[in-house]
Design a protein around this motif. Structure first.
Motif, PDB file in Angstrom:
ATOM      1  N   ALA A 184      -4.056  -6.209  -2.420  1.00 35.82           N
ATOM      2  CA  ALA A 184      -3.679  -4.824  -2.719  1.00 35.82           C
ATOM      3  C   ALA A 184      -4.922  -4.014  -3.082  1.00 35.82           C
ATOM      4  O   ALA A 184      -5.065  -2.851  -2.693  1.00 35.82           O
ATOM      5  CB  ALA A 184      -2.672  -4.790  -3.859  1.00 35.82           C
ATOM      6  N   SER A 242       6.173  -6.248  -2.056  1.00 37.00           N
ATOM      7  CA  SER A 242       5.781  -6.363  -3.459  1.00 37.00           C
ATOM      8  C   SER A 242       5.143  -7.718  -3.761  1.00 37.00           C
ATOM      9  O   SER A 242       4.549  -7.907  -4.828  1.00 37.00           O
ATOM     10  CB  SER A 242       6.993  -6.154  -4.379  1.00 37.00           C
ATOM     11  N   TRP A 272       2.590  -2.845  -7.171  1.00 40.18           N
ATOM     12  CA  TRP A 272       1.578  -1.995  -6.534  1.00 40.18           C
ATOM     13  C   TRP A 272       1.076  -0.927  -7.510  1.00 40.18           C
ATOM     14  O   TRP A 272      -0.075  -0.532  -7.463  1.00 40.18           O
ATOM     15  CB  TRP A 272       2.162  -1.348  -5.284  1.00 40.18           C
TER      16      TRP A 272
END
Length: 227
Positions: free
Chosen positions: A18, A11, A41
């Protein structure tokens, strides 16, 4: 790693990285799984990205996730009427509802028997088109049916509808009491419609392409059409 160091979590992946990962996930199902890992996410998955490759859907609730040809089932999606983007359209007792099979969000549209005119300028239709196709009056007692429904956003749906022998455009907000129907009806049939860049693009059987702006007056919470 010393005892003082905190183990890193997935995370903690920076949003920029991402985003790079997401750009390499063209399948819609993969992006859903990515966003389900954690809140961070999930936030990354909602950022502006290239459109995912659509799924191939069948009436029995089977979906194929392209480009992997991966199949999966949504049993509660059996018997849907049509689809628009990520939404499946269901029709029951004269009322349309929208369902996102991935998020499970369901939106209900007004009953087809409930509609009223929408405020719009006459110049929304070019003069040449008015001469080709005479406009007719809205019959409030006519029965309305949907020819094609397009989900513009979770706050707006648009449809090509017919009222008896006449065709026109209708708008609604999910959860609203009634459809807002354009009074620019015509006997020539609208054959297709899509929503792109804040505009409705409508093609009719005479190969006329209309580009229509849909906007909202925040002061009175009303929807309007403009050409």
């Amino acid at each position: 790693m010393t005892h003082a160091e905190k183990p890193q979590s997935w995370s903690d992946l920076p949003t920029e990285l991402a985003g790079l990962v997401l750009c390499r996930l063209p399948a819609y199902s993969d992006r859903v799984r990515f966003g389900a890992v954690c809140r961070h996410w999930s936030f990354s998955a909602k950022q502006h990205l290239p459109p995912p490759v659509p799924c191939l859907a069948f009436p029995d609730g089977t979906f194929f996730s392209l480009p992997h040809s991966e199949s999966f089932q949504f049993p509660d999606s059996v018997g849907y009427h049509s689809s628009s983007g990520e939404w499946l359209v269901f029709l029951c007792d004269g009322t349309y509802s929208l369902k996102n099979p991935f998020s499970k969000v369901t939106l209900t549209l007004p009953k087809l028997s409930c509609f009223c005119p929408i405020e719009e300028p006459e110049e929304i239709v070019p003069v040449t088109l008015k001469e080709e196709i005479p406009q007719e009056s809205l019959d409030m007692g006519a029965e309305m049916s949907v020819y094609k429904l397009v989900v513009c956003s979770s706050l707006l749906a648009a449809a090509i509808v017919n009222l008896g022998p006449l065709y026109t455009i209708a708008l609604c907000r999910p959860g609203a009491d009634s459809w807002l129907v354009s009074t620019l009806l015509r006997r020539g049939q609208h054959i297709d419609m899509m929503f792109c860049g804040g505009k409705l693009y409508v093609l009719d059987e005479f190969k006329n392409l209309l580009a229509i702006d849909v906007w909202e007056d925040n002061d009175n919470n009303k929807l309007y059409l403009s050409g």
